[in-house]
Design a protein around this motif. Sequence first.
Motif, PDB file in Angstrom:
ATOM      1  N   UNK A  66      41.322  47.314  42.643  1.00 49.17           N
ATOM      2  CA  UNK A  66      41.291  46.516  43.874  1.00 49.17           C
ATOM      3  C   UNK A  66      39.856  46.379  44.391  1.00 49.17           C
ATOM      4  N   UNK A  67      39.109  47.490  44.396  1.00 43.92           N
ATOM      5  CA  UNK A  67      37.725  47.459  44.856  1.00 43.92           C
ATOM      6  C   UNK A  67      36.833  46.663  43.916  1.00 43.92           C
ATOM      7  N   UNK A  68      37.171  46.609  42.634  1.00 43.64           N
ATOM      8  CA  UNK A  68      36.346  45.920  41.639  1.00 43.64           C
ATOM      9  C   UNK A  68      36.651  44.427  41.543  1.00 43.64           C
ATOM     10  N   UNK A  69      37.693  43.969  42.234  1.00 44.90           N
ATOM     11  CA  UNK A  69      38.079  42.556  42.180  1.00 44.90           C
ATOM     12  C   UNK A  69      37.351  41.776  43.270  1.00 44.90           C
ATOM     13  N   UNK A  70      36.803  40.616  42.883  1.00 41.97           N
ATOM     14  CA  UNK A  70      36.005  39.818  43.820  1.00 41.97           C
ATOM     15  C   UNK A  70      36.850  39.269  44.963  1.00 41.97           C
ATOM     16  N   UNK A  71      37.975  38.662  44.666  1.00 46.01           N
ATOM     17  CA  UNK A  71      38.866  38.132  45.707  1.00 46.01           C
ATOM     18  C   UNK A  71      40.278  38.662  45.438  1.00 46.01           C
ATOM     19  N   UNK A  72      40.552  39.899  45.846  1.00 45.95           N
ATOM     20  CA  UNK A  72      41.841  40.514  45.509  1.00 45.95           C
ATOM     21  C   UNK A  72      43.048  39.798  46.115  1.00 45.95           C
ATOM     22  N   UNK A  73      42.900  39.095  47.212  1.00 50.15           N
ATOM     23  CA  UNK A  73      44.023  38.406  47.845  1.00 50.15           C
ATOM     24  C   UNK A  73      44.485  37.204  47.010  1.00 50.15           C
ATOM     25  N   UNK A  74      43.680  36.769  46.028  1.00 49.82           N
ATOM     26  CA  UNK A  74      44.062  35.653  45.170  1.00 49.82           C
ATOM     27  C   UNK A  74      44.787  36.107  43.906  1.00 49.82           C
ATOM     28  N   UNK A  75      44.875  37.411  43.668  1.00 52.62           N
ATOM     29  CA  UNK A  75      45.522  37.940  42.466  1.00 52.62           C
ATOM     30  C   UNK A  75      47.031  37.986  42.680  1.00 52.62           C
ATOM     31  N   UNK A  76      47.775  37.571  41.657  1.00 52.68           N
ATOM     32  CA  UNK A  76      49.239  37.721  41.678  1.00 52.68           C
ATOM     33  C   UNK A  76      49.551  39.117  41.163  1.00 52.68           C
ATOM     34  N   UNK A  77      49.648  40.061  42.070  1.00 52.97           N
ATOM     35  CA  UNK A  77      49.881  41.453  41.694  1.00 52.97           C
ATOM     36  C   UNK A  77      51.299  41.623  41.188  1.00 52.97           C
ATOM     37  N   UNK A  78      51.535  42.500  40.200  1.00 52.56           N
ATOM     38  CA  UNK A  78      52.899  42.728  39.698  1.00 52.56           C
ATOM     39  C   UNK A  78      53.755  43.439  40.762  1.00 52.56           C
ATOM     40  N   UNK A  79      55.042  43.432  40.551  1.00 53.37           N
ATOM     41  CA  UNK A  79      55.971  44.022  41.520  1.00 53.37           C
ATOM     42  C   UNK A  79      55.743  45.526  41.685  1.00 53.37           C
ATOM     43  N   UNK A  80      55.373  46.234  40.630  1.00 60.00           N
ATOM     44  CA  UNK A  80      55.180  47.684  40.693  1.00 60.00           C
ATOM     45  C   UNK A  80      53.874  48.071  41.391  1.00 60.00           C
ATOM     46  N   UNK A  81      52.999  47.131  41.678  1.00 62.16           N
ATOM     47  CA  UNK A  81      51.676  47.402  42.282  1.00 62.16           C
ATOM     48  C   UNK A  81      51.880  47.896  43.707  1.00 62.16           C
TER      49      UNK A  81
END
Length: 188
Positions: free
Chosen positions: A169-184
Amino acid sequence: MTDDGSRDDSKAGYKKPPVATRFKKGQSGNPKGRPRGRHRHAPYEAVLGQLVTIREDGVERKVTAAEAFLLQLAKRGLKRDISAAQSAMTVIEEGKALRAANDPGLTEMIINLVSPGSVNTALEPLRMARKLDAYRDTARMALEPWIVEAALERLGERHLTREEQRIVLKATRTPWKVNWPDWWEERP
């Protein structure tokens, strides 16, 4: 002048060399002359063929001056110097054409400019990550959302721990744009 009005060329003097040593009409004053092609071209081979020592990440190695020059051009090109990038690409294309002419079996040349032990320089040109401060060489890199999604898909049934999730999460530039999996569990 002689008594009959003709010129006497036998007398030697100022601006009149002796007849025996004068150049004959149409004869060159420098018969051997300068050899053809000499000093017409710059001595590129002599200069660019010399070995120089370069240091990459504290490790020294010897390369030709031509290779060092091309490496420097490519490095400047990767730092968004447009003219350096164009020059490097021109040299690379000329090298490809020359190699293809000499070896018809060669179809592609790949130049990998990654420093040993560091992939940061490769991530940005591949658009897998972006520097958070484009003007600093040591700026932190952040992963692009698409590469995070692709990596999570490759995990399959394996899940990351909560600590690993925080790191991603910290290494992602725009984490709010990622489609995170259900288990996340960690959310931006």
